[in-house]
Design an enzyme around this catalytic site. Structure first.
Site, PDB file in Angstrom:
ATOM      1  N   TYR A  56       0.790  -1.214  -0.036  1.00 33.76           N
ATOM      2  CA  TYR A  56       0.014  -0.034  -0.185  1.00 33.76           C
ATOM      3  C   TYR A  56       0.866   1.259   0.151  1.00 33.76           C
ATOM      4  O   TYR A  56       1.763   1.420   0.809  1.00 33.76           O
ATOM      5  CB  TYR A  56      -0.714   0.132   1.384  1.00 33.76           C
ATOM      6  CG  TYR A  56      -2.496  -0.178   1.058  1.00 33.76           C
ATOM      7  CD1 TYR A  56      -2.879   1.118   0.211  1.00 33.76           C
ATOM      8  CD2 TYR A  56      -3.275  -1.273   0.956  1.00 33.76           C
ATOM      9  CE1 TYR A  56      -4.227   0.907  -0.261  1.00 33.76           C
ATOM     10  CE2 TYR A  56      -4.459  -1.208   0.459  1.00 33.76           C
ATOM     11  CZ  TYR A  56      -5.090  -0.065   0.142  1.00 33.76           C
ATOM     12  OH  TYR A  56      -6.360  -0.348  -0.467  1.00 33.76           O
ATOM     13  N   GLU A  58      -0.512   4.810  -0.624  1.00 36.28           N
ATOM     14  CA  GLU A  58      -1.233   6.220  -0.823  1.00 36.28           C
ATOM     15  C   GLU A  58      -0.164   7.331  -0.460  1.00 36.28           C
ATOM     16  O   GLU A  58       0.529   7.397   0.206  1.00 36.28           O
ATOM     17  CB  GLU A  58      -2.390   6.267   0.318  1.00 36.28           C
ATOM     18  CG  GLU A  58      -3.568   5.243  -0.190  1.00 36.28           C
ATOM     19  CD  GLU A  58      -4.645   5.412   1.041  1.00 36.28           C
ATOM     20  OE1 GLU A  58      -4.517   6.259   1.834  1.00 36.28           O
ATOM     21  OE2 GLU A  58      -5.640   4.884   0.596  1.00 36.28           O
ATOM     22  N   ASP A 202      -7.230  13.195 -25.165  1.00 39.00           N
ATOM     23  CA  ASP A 202      -7.435  11.997 -24.560  1.00 39.00           C
ATOM     24  C   ASP A 202      -6.686  10.761 -25.693  1.00 39.00           C
ATOM     25  O   ASP A 202      -7.433  10.785 -26.719  1.00 39.00           O
ATOM     26  CB  ASP A 202      -8.829  11.702 -24.489  1.00 39.00           C
ATOM     27  CG  ASP A 202      -9.057   9.922 -23.826  1.00 39.00           C
ATOM     28  OD1 ASP A 202      -7.875   9.280 -23.868  1.00 39.00           O
ATOM     29  OD2 ASP A 202     -10.117   9.607 -23.420  1.00 39.00           O
ATOM     30  N   THR A 228      -4.922   5.726 -21.617  1.00 37.66           N
ATOM     31  CA  THR A 228      -4.646   4.362 -21.165  1.00 37.66           C
ATOM     32  C   THR A 228      -2.893   3.958 -21.352  1.00 37.66           C
ATOM     33  O   THR A 228      -2.225   4.526 -22.147  1.00 37.66           O
ATOM     34  CB  THR A 228      -5.328   3.400 -21.418  1.00 37.66           C
ATOM     35  OG1 THR A 228      -5.366   3.574 -23.118  1.00 37.66           O
ATOM     36  CG2 THR A 228      -6.813   3.862 -21.402  1.00 37.66           C
ATOM     37  N   LYS A 231      -3.125   0.010 -24.655  1.00 40.77           N
ATOM     38  CA  LYS A 231      -3.622  -0.167 -26.251  1.00 40.77           C
ATOM     39  C   LYS A 231      -2.477  -0.062 -26.992  1.00 40.77           C
ATOM     40  O   LYS A 231      -1.491  -0.671 -26.766  1.00 40.77           O
ATOM     41  CB  LYS A 231      -4.670   0.947 -26.333  1.00 40.77           C
ATOM     42  CG  LYS A 231      -5.854   0.843 -25.519  1.00 40.77           C
ATOM     43  CD  LYS A 231      -7.052   1.914 -25.529  1.00 40.77           C
ATOM     44  CE  LYS A 231      -8.001   1.844 -24.608  1.00 40.77           C
ATOM     45  NZ  LYS A 231      -9.072   2.734 -24.615  1.00 40.77           N
ATOM     46  N   ARG A 237      -2.543  -2.895 -17.934  1.00 40.29           N
ATOM     47  CA  ARG A 237      -3.816  -2.137 -17.899  1.00 40.29           C
ATOM     48  C   ARG A 237      -3.615  -0.918 -16.854  1.00 40.29           C
ATOM     49  O   ARG A 237      -3.281  -1.299 -15.659  1.00 40.29           O
ATOM     50  CB  ARG A 237      -5.170  -2.955 -17.591  1.00 40.29           C
ATOM     51  CG  ARG A 237      -5.072  -4.151 -18.393  1.00 40.29           C
ATOM     52  CD  ARG A 237      -6.515  -4.481 -18.488  1.00 40.29           C
ATOM     53  NE  ARG A 237      -7.660  -3.630 -19.238  1.00 40.29           N
ATOM     54  CZ  ARG A 237      -8.233  -4.109 -20.412  1.00 40.29           C
ATOM     55  NH1 ARG A 237      -7.615  -5.094 -21.125  1.00 40.29           N
ATOM     56  NH2 ARG A 237      -9.008  -3.174 -20.899  1.00 40.29           N
TER      57      ARG A 237
HETATM   58  C1  PLP Z   1      -9.942   3.067 -23.803  1.00 43.27           C
HETATM   59  C2  PLP Z   1     -10.564   4.501 -23.627  1.00 43.27           C
HETATM   60  C3  PLP Z   1     -10.768   4.937 -22.441  1.00 43.27           C
HETATM   61  C4  PLP Z   1     -11.065   4.264 -21.149  1.00 43.27           C
HETATM   62  O1  PLP Z   1     -10.137   3.382 -20.913  1.00 43.27           O
HETATM   63  P1  PLP Z   1     -10.583   2.315 -19.951  1.00 43.27           P
HETATM   64  O2  PLP Z   1      -9.143   1.592 -19.486  1.00 43.27           O
HETATM   65  O3  PLP Z   1     -11.305   1.312 -20.647  1.00 43.27           O
HETATM   66  O4  PLP Z   1     -11.284   2.820 -18.716  1.00 43.27           O
HETATM   67  C5  PLP Z   1     -10.972   6.429 -22.427  1.00 43.27           C
HETATM   68  N1  PLP Z   1     -10.751   7.034 -23.533  1.00 43.27           N
HETATM   69  C6  PLP Z   1     -10.489   6.649 -24.746  1.00 43.27           C
HETATM   70  C7  PLP Z   1     -10.357   7.617 -25.821  1.00 43.27           C
HETATM   71  C8  PLP Z   1     -10.161   5.299 -24.710  1.00 43.27           C
HETATM   72  O5  PLP Z   1     -10.028   4.751 -25.996  1.00 43.27           O
END
Ligand code: PLP
Length: 423
Positions: A56, A58, A202, A228, A231, A237
């Site tokens: 932990y 925090e 994003d 994220t 991807k 993750r």
């Molecule tokens: C995948 C994605 C998210 C969310 O990610 P999670 O890990 O699934 O919560 C947010 N914004 C965009 C543009 C995404 O492609």
């Protein structure tokens, strides 16, 4: 065998072990075209599965609420430094649990409930957390949505500017989940500046392309960047928020203690490992190959008479509009899955069909590029997709099973991180 091996799971919980092994084999045997997915390296998998999960911590490095951070602090500092260096930003927060919580932290940092947020509409290619109605971001905040032009399939920047002038959002999101074209960060920045909004890029889908130099970077245009890590960036993750120095404190406060408790230290370590991988020259080669493969696959589909939203792709994904084929996206996706080709059905802009059975398919190349497939294989994959969609309309399961066998055969020659073969 799963890599790293899982003999202890097999010993104590054979049910779960068998399912993990089966999933590994499934990932090995299929052409995985889900645009948000990838294969993380074994190094990333090892770090994710380490004893760091026991800790932990925090707070932030040097400012923790629990003792025993002698190893965790340097791990998180490394992850932060690598993110700052790779993307060229002033500040990085590597603690968000995933992309959605990262975006929630943006609302917490810069808005109050009822404030106006502008984002791309979900069925046009945006994300739930950019103010869509079923998301808390669309109910506790006042969403304004932009889309793409019907004639070009591309973001209508005149519409964005016009909406922004009239609605005066506090935050503007650019980026999304089904955008096949380059995002014009300078144009969004000029709109945000004009209306006094904070621009948030994003880059969840394209972070790996940006890191590898295969997509322009939002740095210098968007003051805040969320992403994220799992991807195109090919990490565990997780998620990160990057920002200018000016917004660093607000971002950090929003993530902790605003939204989250203890960070997932095993994920932080795996993010650090992935960021180191993404800084290697081979990752830049990978990112460019992802785009080259997407272009080749798009060309293969266009040559077979398929219609693509915006007519093609600049990045890792394309959206196929099946209207002319006279088949729904869901039926096509199910047939393709039986044929060993895994993707997802997706709305297309101005989709006349319902979201749970829309007109489109989303196809991405990040995962198959990690497997080592190149342009020379894309014609064959386009051919399989075409054949499987035809087979779906004529209910020829035998054809789908034959395609699945051919897919398995091809992929035998392309190793997968995370799976060392049967046995
Ligand atoms: C995948 C994605 C998210 C969310 O990610 P999670 O890990 O699934 O919560 C947010 N914004 C965009 C543009 C995404 O492609």
């Amino acid at each position: 065998m799963h890599q790293p091996p899982i003999p202890h799971v097999a010993g104590s919980d054979p049910d779960i072990a068998e399912l993990i092994q089966s999933e590994a084999r499934r990932q090995f045997e299929k052409v995985r075209l889900i645009a948000s997915e990838n294969y993380a390296s074994v190094a990333v998998l090892e770090a994710s599965g380490s004893v760091l999960t026991n800790k932990y911590s925090e707070g932030y490095p040097g400012r923790r609420y629990y003792e025993g951070q002698q190893c965790i602090d340097p791990i998180e500092r490394l992850a932060i430094e690598r993110a700052e260096q790779l993307f060229g930003v002033d500040h990085a927060n590597v603690q968000p649990y995933s992309g959605s919580p990262a975006n929630l932290a943006i609302y917490l940092a810069f808005m109050r409930p009822g404030d106006t947020v502008m984002g791309m509409s979900l069925p046009m290619g945006g994300h739930l957390t950019h103010g869509w109605s079923v998301s808390v971001t669309g109910t506790w905040f006042n969403p304004v949505r932009y889309g793409v032009r019907a004639d070009t399939g591309r973001v209508d920047l005149d519409e964005v500017r016009d909406l922004a002038r009239r609605k005066r959002p506090k935050v503007i999101f650019c980026g999304g989940t089904a955008i096949p074209r380059t995002i014009d960060f300078p144009a969004f920045a000029s709109i945000a500046r004009e209306v006094g909004a904070i621009l948030v890029a994003d880059i969840a889908h394209i972070a790996g392309l940006i890191a590898g130099g295969a997509h322009p970077s939002p740095v210098g245009y968007a003051e805040v960047i969320t992403t994220t890590t799992h991807k195109t960036l090919r990490g565990p993750r997780g998620a990160m928020i990057m920002s200018t120095a000016e917004h660093a404190a607000a971002v950090d406060r929003a993530v902790f203690p605003g939204l989250q408790g203890g960070p997932h230290d095993q994920t932080t370590a795996a993010i650090a490992v992935a960021l180191r991988e993404a800084a290697q020259p081979s990752f830049s080669t990978y990112a460019h190959q992802v785009v080259a493969n997407a272009k080749a696959l798009a060309d293969g589909l266009l040559a077979r008479g398929y219609s693509l939203v915006s007519g093609g792709t600049d990045n890792h994904l394309m959206l196929v509009d099946l209207t002319e084929q006279g088949i729904g996206g869901k039926l096509a996706a199910k047939a393709l899955d039986r044929g060993g080709i895994e993707l997802n059905y997706n709305t297309v802009p101005f989709d006349p069909r319902k979201p749970f059975d829309p007109s489109g398919l989303r196809i991405g190349t990040p995962a198959i590029t990690t497997r080592g497939l190149t342009e020379e294989h894309m014609g064959q994959i386009a051919g399989w997709i075409d054949e499987a969609i035809r087979a779906a309309t004529t209910q020829r399961d035998d054809v789908l099973d034959r395609i699945a066998a051919e897919v398995r055969d091809l992929l035998t020659g392309f190793p997968m991180p995370g799976w060392g073969g049967p046995g």
